[in-house]
Structure formats: structure tokens, C-alpha cells
Design a protein around this motif. Structure first.
Motif, PDB file in Angstrom:
ATOM      1  N   LYS A 231     -34.487  45.119   0.124  1.00 49.29           N
ATOM      2  CA  LYS A 231     -33.356  46.145   0.815  1.00 49.29           C
ATOM      3  C   LYS A 231     -34.013  46.714   2.127  1.00 49.29           C
ATOM      4  CE  LYS A 231     -30.395  45.512  -2.637  1.00 49.29           C
ATOM      5  NZ  LYS A 231     -28.988  44.816  -2.119  1.00 49.29           N
ATOM      6  N   HIS A 251     -24.920  43.214   3.659  1.00 47.61           N
ATOM      7  CA  HIS A 251     -25.142  43.248   2.209  1.00 47.61           C
ATOM      8  C   HIS A 251     -24.041  42.340   1.750  1.00 47.61           C
ATOM      9  CE1 HIS A 251     -25.231  45.811  -1.732  1.00 47.61           C
ATOM     10  NE2 HIS A 251     -26.117  44.831  -1.791  1.00 47.61           N
ATOM     11  N   SER A 273     -23.405  47.380  -4.341  1.00 47.67           N
ATOM     12  CA  SER A 273     -24.312  47.095  -5.582  1.00 47.67           C
ATOM     13  C   SER A 273     -23.592  47.220  -6.885  1.00 47.67           C
ATOM     14  CB  SER A 273     -25.518  47.814  -5.882  1.00 47.67           C
ATOM     15  OG  SER A 273     -26.149  47.864  -4.500  1.00 47.67           O
ATOM     16  N   LYS A 277     -20.988  40.831  -6.421  1.00 48.19           N
ATOM     17  CA  LYS A 277     -21.526  39.561  -5.409  1.00 48.19           C
ATOM     18  C   LYS A 277     -22.096  38.526  -6.041  1.00 48.19           C
ATOM     19  CE  LYS A 277     -24.403  42.592  -3.235  1.00 48.19           C
ATOM     20  NZ  LYS A 277     -23.749  43.594  -4.111  1.00 48.19           N
ATOM     21  N   ASP A 298     -26.623  38.342  -1.921  1.00 49.84           N
ATOM     22  CA  ASP A 298     -26.717  39.704  -1.937  1.00 49.84           C
ATOM     23  C   ASP A 298     -27.003  39.854  -0.212  1.00 49.84           C
ATOM     24  OD1 ASP A 298     -27.095  42.267  -2.974  1.00 49.84           O
ATOM     25  OD2 ASP A 298     -29.307  42.188  -2.444  1.00 49.84           O
TER      26      ASP A 298
HETATM   27 MN    MN Z   1     -27.730  44.183  -3.320  1.00 51.53          MN
END
Ligand code: MN
Ligand code: GDP
Ligand code: PGA
Ligand code: MN
Length: 609
Positions: A231, A251, A273, A277, A298
Motif C-alpha cells: 500500500k 487499487h 478493501s 477484488k 489488488d
Molecule cells: Mn487492497
């Protein structure tokens, strides 16, 4: 573990990269570790590290007949998720961090960090991990070096990124720039003091200096806070690099689809999040003749190619997936990848035969487990066995459906972009944008209920532009403008078609209106048919939704009422949605691109508002 003393190794200069040697020396002088280890990325080293972590009690070795070479870790109960409230973008000017980020003056922040990191590695080994995000043979490989005092982080980074000696040698050959990423769990040990299984600090700092392109992470061992290639680098710092260099760090998952007509398509999808995904990236198609292949689950780095086509690569080497809900009946491809072993699980439950379990893994619930906090657990227990944000960390090349294009540094051409969130109401199963700018509008106003992936309340609707709210490393309005400006480089005819999706709408009785998972194939088929111009749609104020009969429901057991619930554009719901969007856009102030303000005006006009 055969480490050499700090001084010795620093003086030995393990690298000919002068910038790196100097930085390692500075960090060692500040953090005062007992030992330094340069991570080579070898299998032998990984075995050494995991053996050591088992001996220390940080990892539990799983039954090798069930999960070979795999381990479970259990975190401090206060260190289970990303800490957005403790995440900072320290740009020179506050304006450049924008309203979506926490900001502090860089010099003031450096003072704090110098104090926090001073002596923070006492009694520990400092690991130096050279890594590259994306292909090492890319034209302009994106190097980083993470220094960490956590062996768990090293073992996890080896799964999630390309690390070690090959990377270091390439960095040295080209004297390459690298992103310095310093991590400490913030738990120094006094001489003779015993360690705990999961060292961390009550106080956490996840800090980015976008101009300097550096990262500092203090106090947490949790993946999203501590595996700094992911991230912190591949989204927050990379988004700034992308702004400056003319590309996009997003993302998003990347999925390859082959239709029964043997035509291939690539879909990128941005969901916040814990909103689907990894599941969509490992889709098991339920319609005959369709084939799905994984490229990424991701993070997606995209740039316009020579012909004006949008090309995508996945900069990661592993999956860091939400465990709960991942099961043989929902995501068999993830289960198969995990079952090959070589995985680290965090905060899952243990079965009595030395395997792992989490809610949703099997339809049948085990009669006895050890929960993620080490307590006995039975189906009568009133708490989940696995933490809702428990994770599996698995090499991506264990995915059987991995596309061979995953390894292609040129990436793949994206034909469709999906933006999606987790919304109980309002947002239909699928809506096609009217055009590219309207699609960016859809992305910019994306909303979703918060999840356990970040600390804080769960289930609260918030705006999450392009699912990047916690990851945009600069001003959010500038970020949206970058999307708009960049597409001027495109061959307009080859711009991906954009869609808004929602797998999570509920019916009156509280259940999901749409079965989701593999059945999302049907939505993807509609997307492909829209690209080909063969599926019918109804024009609504918010965009194009499937016409009756245009979604292929062959063999699907879904009631007409549920389907209607899934697809409905309900004016009363949109009245409050418009107010929410208006409020959201007001927060951008001057930095909202005028094209998007225009889109909102047009949307309101289409609703007669
Ligand atoms: Mn993520
Ligand atoms: P990511 O964090 O965005 O990669 O999301 P995941 O794919 O890991 O999914 C997060 C959670 O949502 C898991 O508990 C999944 O089981 C669940 N999920 C994923 N896809 C669907 C879907 O299509 N329908 C429903 N109802 N749940 C889903
Ligand atoms: P996720 O990845 O998007 O798969 O949940 C981790 C995160 O975003 O924190
Ligand atoms: Mn995921």
C-alpha cells in the motif's frame, strides 16, 4: 542465526550502491539493532527465517500434509488492520496532501520519527530487503529497499514482492533510485528481556514523504502497515510517481476473459478493501465456454501504450487475501492456490489436526477450533473463530488460472474498467457509464460501507474515489484531474468502457439480492456484450442498466423479485445519493475538476432535480 555484529557488516559494505550503503549505515546508527542481515531472497533463507519464527513462537507450523511449508501467525489484538487515522502524507505544502489525507509539516514529522526510531531496534536484527515492484526487466523498474526489524515482515515480503540479491545487483548495475522504506515494530528489547510473539507499539505512525519518495512505518506488524512495497509504495508513493510520470497506480484487480467466440478481453476493477477484488480476480466462470485468467488481485499500474491503448501490469508477486468468505464453494481457485502451501496465514483459527479454518471456508463448521486469540472455540461460541480481517499470504504463481501475461512487462490492454462498492441499497448490480468522463464521475463518487480491513467502525457508507481513498498520495482533486488529463493521450476509440457494479445490494429480508462470486460471470458477459454492442440496455438517469432479458441467467436460480431488487434505479434512494455526492464534491473546494462538477449538474438535471 549467524548474524554478524552491526559494525562489522556496515563496514563491510554489502553493496556497491553508495546511496544504499549510506542509508543502511544511517538507519543502523539511529535504530541501534544488535545485528544486520542483508536479505538474499533464497529458499534456504526463508526456511531459516520461518524456523526461527517458529522457535520464537511468532509462527505456528501447519500440518504439512494439509498445508505444506505454511504457517499461522497471531497478532496482538490491537494490531489487526490498516490504521488510516495514523497514516500521513507529509508533502511540503499541506494543500498537496488534500482533504482526504492526514498531513503534518515534513520537518516536524521527521523530528517525531527520529525520536520514535531512535534505538527502536535494540535487541533485534535489522533486515535489509532490496525489492522491486513490477517486473525487474521493465524499462524503468521501480525499486525499493525495506529495512525492518520483523522477520515476519521479511518472510511475508518474500511472498508479496520480488526481493533479494538479483534485485540488489540490478540496482547496483544501474545505480538506480530506490524508495527507502523504514519499518520498525517499535518494541526494542532490553538486554536479556524476553520477546513476545507479536511485538508492536501502542503508537503507530505510517508516514509518506511524497516529494522525497520515502516511507516510514512504526509500531505495527500488520501487512497493510508493514509490508511497505504494497500500500505504501505501490499505491501511495507510486500514485505520486504516476502523477509526475504520466501513468496510473490504482487499487484494482486485473482479469483476463476469453469468450466462447474465443475473443479475449481484459477487465480492471477497483473495489475498496474487502469488497471482492481477490474473489473476482480468481473467478470460476459459471457460464459454459467462458474462461477467466488472473493477472492481479489488488494493485494495477496502468499507462497508455504507443497505440494509445491502456496497458496494465500487476506490480505484486503474491496474494494478501481476506480469509473469511474464501471457501471451496465461493472461491475454489484461491483455495487450490492456498492448499499448495508456502503460505503465511494471520489471525485465522486453527483446526485440531493442524490446519486452518475461517468463517465461510467450509459449509460444515468444525466442532472444535482454537480461535485467532488462542481460545477454545465451538460453533456455540458467540464470537468469530477467525478475525474478520484475517488474511492468507500466498505466492501468485500458485494460482492455476494465472495468465502467462502476468509475466509480460508490457502488460495487457484493458478493455473495461469496473468501479464497485459494498452498498446495501441504491446502487444497481451493474450500470454502464454514458462515456469516459461520466465513468470517471462514477469512480470519483464511488461509495462503500467500511469493512474490517481498516480499524474503525464497520458498515458506515463513505465515498471512496476509485477505491483509492486511503491510498491517494496527493490531493484528491489533482488525482481526478490526472485521470482526466491522462486520457487525452489515449486513442479515444480504444478507451476502456466503464461500469459501476454492486454485488452487495440487499433485499427487504436482508439477504443478498444477487448470488455473486462465480455468478458474477453473467455481469462480465453483459460487460463484454456491451463492448461488442450486442447487449441491450435501458437508459436511466445514472447510466445504462441491463434491459430485461439481456443478462444471461441460464441455469441460475434467482427469483425475478430478487433480480428486480438487484437492478432497480430507485428515485427516492437517488435523492439522498445525490445529496451525498453533492456534499462529497463540496469538500474538494477549488480542486474539483470542472468536468466532474459538470457531470454532477447533468446527473441532477436527468433526475429533474
Ligand atoms: Mn487492497
Ligand atoms: P478484496 O479485499 O477487495 O480483495 O475482497 P475479497 O475478494 O477478499 O472479498 C472480501 C469479502 O467479500 C470476502 O468475505 C468475500 O467472501 C466477500 N465477497 C467477495 N465477492 C463477493 C460477492 O460477489 N458476493 C458476496 N456476497 N460476497 C462477496
Ligand atoms: P484488500 O487488500 O484490498 O484485498 O482488502 C488489503 C487492503 O486493502 O487493506
Ligand atoms: Mn484482496
Amino acid at each position: 542465526m549467524g548474524h554478524a555484529p552491526v559494525q562489522e557488516i556496515v563496514e563491510q559494505a554489502m553493496t556497491t550502491h553508495k546511496g544504499l550503503a549510506a542509508w543502511v549505515g544511517e538507519v543502523a546508527a539511529l535504530t541501534l539493532p544488535d545485528h544486520i542481515r542483508w536479505v538474499d531472497g533464497s529458499v534456504e533463507e526463508q526456511a531459516l527465517l520461518t524456523d526461527h519464527l517458529v522457535a520464537e513462537g511468532t509462527l505456528t507450523r501447519l500440518n504439512p500434509e494439509l498445508f505444506p511449508n505454511s504457517f499461522a501467525a497471531f497478532s496482538d489484538p490491537k494490531d489487526v488492520a490498516r490504521v488510516e487515522g495514523r497514516t500521513f502524507i507529509c508533502s511540503e505544502n499541506e494543500r498537496d496532501a488534500g482533504f482526504t489525507n492526514n498531513w503534518m509539516d515534513p520537518a516536524a514529522m521527521k523530528d517525531i520519527l527520529n525520536e520514535k526510531f531512535a534505538g527502536s531496534m535494540r535487541g533485534r536484527t535489522m533486515f535489509v530487503i532490496p525489492f522491486v515492484m513490477g517486473p525487474l526487466d521493465a524499462e524503468d523498474p521501480k525499486f525499493g529497499v525495506e529495512i525492518t526489524d520483523s522477520a515476519y515482515v521479511v518472510a511475508s515480503m518474500r511472498i508479496m514482492a520480488n526481493i533479494g540479491t538479483d534485485v540488489l545487483r540490478k540496482m547496483e548495475d544501474t545505480n538506480a533510485f530506490f524508495v527507502p522504506a523504514l519499518h520498525s515494530v517499535g518494541a526494542p528489547l532490553a538486554p536479556g528481556e524476553a520477546d513476545v510473539a507479536w511485538p508492536c507499539n501502542e503508537e503507530k505512525w505510517i508516514v509518506h514523504f511524497p516529494e522525497e519518495r520515502s516511507i516510514f512505518s512504526f509500531g505495527s506488524g500488520y501487512g497493510g502497515n508493514a509490508l511497505l512495497g504494497k500500500k505504501c509504495f505501490a499505491l501511495r508513493i507510486a500514485s505520486v510517481m504516476a502523477r509526475d510520470e504520466g501513468w496510473l497506480a490504482e487499487h484494482m484487480l486485473i482479469l483476463k476473459l476469453t469468450s466462447p467466440a474465443d475473443k479475449t478481453y481484459h477487465v480492471a476493477a477497483a473495489f475498496p478493501s474487502a469488497c471482492g477484488k481477490t474473489n473476482l480476480a480468481l473467478l470460476e466462470p459459471t457460464l459454459p465456454g467462458w474462461k477467466a485468467e488472473t493477472l492481479g488481485d489488488d494493485i494495477n499500474w496502468m499507462r497508455f501504450g504507443k497505440e494509445g491503448e491502456l496497458r496494465a501490469v500487476n506490480p505484486e508477486a503474491g496474494l494478501f487475501g481476506v480469509a473469511p468468505g474464501t471457501g471451496w464453494h465461493t472461491n475454489p481457485n484461491a483455495m487450490a492456490a492456498i492448499s499448495k502451501g508456502n503460505s503465511i496465514f494471520t489471525n485465522v483459527a486453527l483446526t485440531d489436526d493442524g490446519g486452518v479454518w475461517w468463517e465461510g471456508m467450509t459449509k460444515e463448521v468444525p466442532t472444535h477450533l482454537t480461535d485467532w486469540q488462542g481460545n477454545d472455540w465451538t460453533p456455540e461460541s458467540d464470537r468469530p473463530a477467525a478475525h474478520p480481517n484475517s488474511r492468507f499470504c500466498t505466492p501468485i504463481d500458485q494460482v492455476d488460472m494465472l495468465s502467462k501475461d502476468y509475466f509480460n512487462p508490457e502488460g495487457v490492454e484493458i478493455n473495461a474498467i469496473l468501479f464497485g462498492g459494498r452498498r446495501k441499497t441504491t446502487i444497481p448490480l451493474v450500470t454502464q457509464a454514458r462515456d469516459w468522463t461520466h465513468g470517471i464521475f462514477m469512480g470519483s463518487t464511488l461509495s462503500s460501507e467500511t469493512t474490517a480491513a481498516a480499524t474503525g467502525a464497520v458498515g458506515v457508507v463513505r465515498r471512496d474515489p476509485m477505491a483509492m481513498l486511503p491510498f491517494i498520495g496527493y490531493d484528491a482533486g489533482d488525482y481526478l484531474k490526472h485521470w482526466i488529463d491522462l486520457s487525452a493521450k489515449a486513442d479515444q476509440a480504444r478507451l476502456p468502457k466503464i461500469f459501476l457494479v454492486n454485488w452487495f445490494r440487499r433485499t427487504a429480508d436482508g439477504g443478498f439480492a444477487w448470488p455473486g462470486f462465480g455468478e458474477n460471470t453473467r455481469v462480465l458477459k453483459w460487460v463484454v456484450d456491451r463492448i461488442e454492442g450486442t447487449a441491450e440496455a435501458v437508459e436511466t438517469p445514472i447510466g445504462f442498466v441491463p434491459a430485461v432479458g439481456s443478462l444471461d441467467l441460464t441455469g441460475l436460480d434467482v427469483s425475478p423479485a430478487d433480480l428486480a431488487d438487484a437492478l432497480r434505479v430507485e428515485p427516492s434512494e437517488w435523492e439522498s445519493e445525490l445529496a451525498g455526492i453533492q456534499e462529497w464534491y463540496a469538500r474538494f473546494g477549488d480542486s474539483l475538476p470542472e468536468q466532474l462538477a459538470e457531470e454532477l449538474k447533468d446527473l441532477k438535471a436527468r433526475f429533474g432535480a
